[in-house]
Design an enzyme around this catalytic site. Structure first.
Site, PDB file in Angstrom:
ATOM      1  N   VAL A   1      -9.832   5.264   3.380  1.00 20.15           N
ATOM      2  CA  VAL A   1     -10.075   6.711   3.329  1.00 20.15           C
ATOM      3  C   VAL A   1     -11.509   7.043   2.926  1.00 20.15           C
ATOM      4  O   VAL A   1     -12.006   8.132   3.249  1.00 20.15           O
ATOM      5  CB  VAL A   1      -9.077   7.405   2.373  1.00 20.15           C
ATOM      6  CG1 VAL A   1      -7.669   7.304   2.916  1.00 20.15           C
ATOM      7  CG2 VAL A   1      -9.163   6.831   0.970  1.00 20.15           C
TER       8      VAL A   1
ATOM      9  N   SER B   1      -6.333   3.379  -5.811  1.00 17.06           N
ATOM     10  CA  SER B   1      -5.763   4.218  -4.761  1.00 17.06           C
ATOM     11  C   SER B   1      -5.902   5.697  -5.092  1.00 17.06           C
ATOM     12  O   SER B   1      -6.166   6.525  -4.216  1.00 17.06           O
ATOM     13  CB  SER B   1      -4.289   3.865  -4.543  1.00 17.06           C
ATOM     14  OG  SER B   1      -4.155   2.596  -3.954  1.00 17.06           O
TER      15      SER B   1
ATOM     16  N   GLN C   1      -7.899   8.158  -2.525  1.00 19.90           N
ATOM     17  CA  GLN C   1      -7.267   9.302  -1.874  1.00 19.90           C
ATOM     18  C   GLN C   1      -7.947  10.611  -2.281  1.00 19.90           C
ATOM     19  O   GLN C   1      -8.123  11.518  -1.450  1.00 19.90           O
ATOM     20  CB  GLN C   1      -5.773   9.334  -2.180  1.00 19.90           C
ATOM     21  CG  GLN C   1      -5.031   8.128  -1.609  1.00 19.90           C
ATOM     22  CD  GLN C   1      -3.549   8.392  -1.330  1.00 19.90           C
ATOM     23  OE1 GLN C   1      -3.126   9.535  -1.198  1.00 19.90           O
ATOM     24  NE2 GLN C   1      -2.777   7.315  -1.199  1.00 19.90           N
TER      25      GLN C   1
ATOM     26  N   ALA D   1      -8.313   7.135  -6.834  1.00 16.56           N
ATOM     27  CA  ALA D   1      -9.701   7.537  -6.594  1.00 16.56           C
ATOM     28  C   ALA D   1     -10.005   7.600  -5.111  1.00 16.56           C
ATOM     29  O   ALA D   1     -10.711   8.509  -4.642  1.00 16.56           O
ATOM     30  CB  ALA D   1     -10.644   6.562  -7.295  1.00 16.56           C
TER      31      ALA D   1
ATOM     32  N   HIS E   1       0.837  -1.202   0.000  1.00 16.00           N
ATOM     33  CA  HIS E   1       0.000   0.000   0.000  1.00 16.00           C
ATOM     34  C   HIS E   1       0.870   1.249   0.000  1.00 16.00           C
ATOM     35  O   HIS E   1       1.915   1.303   0.657  1.00 16.00           O
ATOM     36  CB  HIS E   1      -0.910   0.008   1.234  1.00 16.00           C
ATOM     37  CG  HIS E   1      -2.087  -0.905   1.100  1.00 16.00           C
ATOM     38  ND1 HIS E   1      -3.341  -0.474   0.781  1.00 16.00           N
ATOM     39  CD2 HIS E   1      -2.184  -2.257   1.225  1.00 16.00           C
ATOM     40  CE1 HIS E   1      -4.165  -1.504   0.715  1.00 16.00           C
ATOM     41  NE2 HIS E   1      -3.481  -2.594   0.989  1.00 16.00           N
ATOM     42  N   PRO E   2       0.449   2.288  -0.723  1.00 14.16           N
ATOM     43  CA  PRO E   2       1.239   3.524  -0.776  1.00 14.16           C
ATOM     44  C   PRO E   2       1.011   4.388   0.464  1.00 14.16           C
ATOM     45  O   PRO E   2       0.013   4.244   1.176  1.00 14.16           O
ATOM     46  CB  PRO E   2       0.671   4.228  -2.018  1.00 14.16           C
ATOM     47  CG  PRO E   2      -0.769   3.785  -2.056  1.00 14.16           C
ATOM     48  CD  PRO E   2      -0.756   2.345  -1.571  1.00 14.16           C
TER      49      PRO E   2
ATOM     50  N   PHE F   1       1.145   3.660   6.941  1.00 17.58           N
ATOM     51  CA  PHE F   1      -0.144   3.874   7.575  1.00 17.58           C
ATOM     52  C   PHE F   1      -1.252   3.558   6.573  1.00 17.58           C
ATOM     53  O   PHE F   1      -1.273   4.091   5.462  1.00 17.58           O
ATOM     54  CB  PHE F   1      -0.259   5.329   8.041  1.00 17.58           C
ATOM     55  CG  PHE F   1      -1.579   5.670   8.671  1.00 17.58           C
ATOM     56  CD1 PHE F   1      -1.858   5.279   9.975  1.00 17.58           C
ATOM     57  CD2 PHE F   1      -2.548   6.386   7.964  1.00 17.58           C
ATOM     58  CE1 PHE F   1      -3.070   5.600  10.563  1.00 17.58           C
ATOM     59  CE2 PHE F   1      -3.762   6.696   8.553  1.00 17.58           C
ATOM     60  CZ  PHE F   1      -4.033   6.305   9.856  1.00 17.58           C
TER      61      PHE F   1
END
Length: 470
Positions: free
Chosen positions: A425, A386, A390, A388, A369-370, A421
């Site tokens: 979201v 990811s 964020q 979309a 995960h970024p 982390f």
């Protein structure tokens, strides 16, 4: 990969709104089974006499012999019971499950059914067991039932119910007949679609509980009052659910030789009067219900995960757990079936694989995960999912101060725990994400590892809901 063909979920917690005509709170569907003259009998070419659903407790087939008592009990249904029930319900929409050979021996009764406007559905060629028939034999019987039904009634049946069916019945009936519905199911309070006979087939479920057959079995009704009470309770429950916004269908099953007896017919009259006394009750034939459902709730085309090959499944779901296609590969290898053809079903399969993996494998998923609002996002190197996600929380439009704060938290968190982390979201906004960041950075690694894994699963759940619908 293994498949489990039963659908154990159905509509789940949120069944579709039936939208019954005129805003009805309940659909009441009455079936009259006409079987007399189509039951097991050596006169009909069968090996033994009938032994099912009569007044004779513990009846057994008599191989090679006629059974006078059994025959005359069935004859009561055609000679007296049918006409009593016809007088009682001639003003109501009723569906007749007509055994075709029985209908052929009942010209006056068929004329009366048609005069009352009743639907005459097919109840098979003969009222016999089908479980031991070969598919070829059962197919031939279905074809002959449709042909003879058309000859006797003047039109082909639009509904089908075998009753004493085999595991092949629904597929064979769907293949052989252009049926608006098949009723060989007891699995729901609403119609539902299945894939059968190579097409979408509507199932309008039947009932064994609100059924006078329970007068003819040991664990059943003894008096008319018991039948009346049970049907009223069933009606009240479904009527209340309909009033609360979830209308259902109440199926009632009757037999000429059972409910047609005077003591039972009186109970049926009281039940019908009770139901007629309520507003918002739609009395309907099964054909009417099937046509309504097909118009209001046609079959929906979409992904069918349980029917996908491993390559198709991985291609479709390999990115659900970030850059970790092995989770999808493992999920596809688990037992799955129609109950998994939804977001919750695929999510459960994938989470099982993820949860059973060792810590190193799960850590690899976390590290795939970024960072939130990190360098990959700035470089536009995130996956489409990811990016979309964020953006949904406004992380693609941070002020310089906000970006600096996220960068510092990311660095501190990763240095402490050894993985980025992770948070779903779509459940948050910038403020609640920052609050979670600051709370979780003070947790132990064990606690935070578990929390991160839960967030990974939640992200996967949201992605699957977007792909397959909630």
């Amino acid at each position: 990969m293994s498949n489990y063909p039963r659908n154990m979920t159905g509509y789940g917690a949120t069944p579709p709104h039936a939208n019954w005509p005129n805003g009805a709170k309940i659909a009441v569907q009455i079936v009259l089974n006409y079987e007399e003259g189509g039951e097991n009998n050596i006169l009909h070419g069968d090996a033994a006499s009938e032994a099912f659903l009569s007044e004779i407790t513990g009846a057994q087939p008599w191989p090679g012999q006629r059974h006078w008592n059994m025959e005359t009990i069935y004859e009561y249904g055609s000679r007296a019971g049918f006409w009593r029930l016809h007088r009682l319900m001639s003003d109501l929409p009723v569906t007749v499950y007509g055994v075709t050979t029985a209908l052929a021996r009942a010209p006056q009764q068929v004329a009366a059914m048609k005069a009352a406007g009743w639907e005459i559905a097919s109840h098979g060629l003969k009222w016999i067991e089908h479980k031991d028939m070969s598919p070829e034999e059962e197919r031939a019987q279905i074809r002959e039932a449709i042909r003879l039904h058309s000859e006797v009634t003047g039109s082909a049946p639009r509904g089908w119910y075998t009753g004493r069916c085999s595991m092949n019945t629904v597929d064979l009936a769907a293949e052989e007949g252009d049926f608006a519905y098949i009723a060989d199911s007891y699995g729901d309070d609403l119609p539902y679609w299945v894939k059968a006979g190579g097409k979408d087939q509507l199932i309008v479920p039947y009932t064994m509980d609100c059924n006078d057959m329970r007068f003819a079995i040991q664990a059943g009704f003894t008096t008319g009052d018991q039948f009346e009470s049970y049907l009223k309770d069933s009606f009240d429950c479904l009527y209340t659910e309909g009033a609360e916004g979830a209308p259902k269908m109440l199926s009632i099953g009757l037999h000429c030789r059972l409910m047609g007896r005077p003591g039972r017919a009186q109970a049926l009259k009281r039940v019908l009067d009770y139901m007629r006394g309520h507003e918002g009750v739609w009395f309907a034939t099964r054909e009417q219900i099937a046509d309504h459902w097909a118009a209001q709730h046609p079959p929906v085309a979409g992904l069918i995960p349980s029917e996908m090959s491993s390559a198709e499944f991985v291609a479709e779901f390999g990115g659900i757990f970030e850059h970790s296609a092995w989770v999808a590969e493992g999920a596809c290898a688990l037992e799955k079936g129609p109950t998994h053809d939804c977001a919750a079903g695929v999510h459960n399969l994938m989470c099982r694989v993820f949860r059973s993996a060792d810590e190193a494998q799960r850590l690899a998923v976390l590290n795939a995960h970024p960072d939130l609002a990190g360098k990959l996002a700035q470089a536009k190197r995130l996956t489409d999912e990811s990016t979309a996600e964020q953006a949904s929380a406004g992380l693609d439009a941070l002020t310089d101060a906000e970006r600096a704060r996220f960068t510092q938290l990311n660095d501190d968190y990763t240095a402490k725990f050894g993985f980025p982390f992770i948070i779903a979201v779509r459940d948050h906004d910038k403020a609640s994400i920052l609050a979670a960041f600051e709370r979780r950075i003070d947790q132990s690694r064990e606690t935070e590892f578990a929390e991160a894994c839960r967030q990974v699963e939640r992200i996967a759940e949201l992605r699957l809901q977007e792909k397959l619908g909630a």
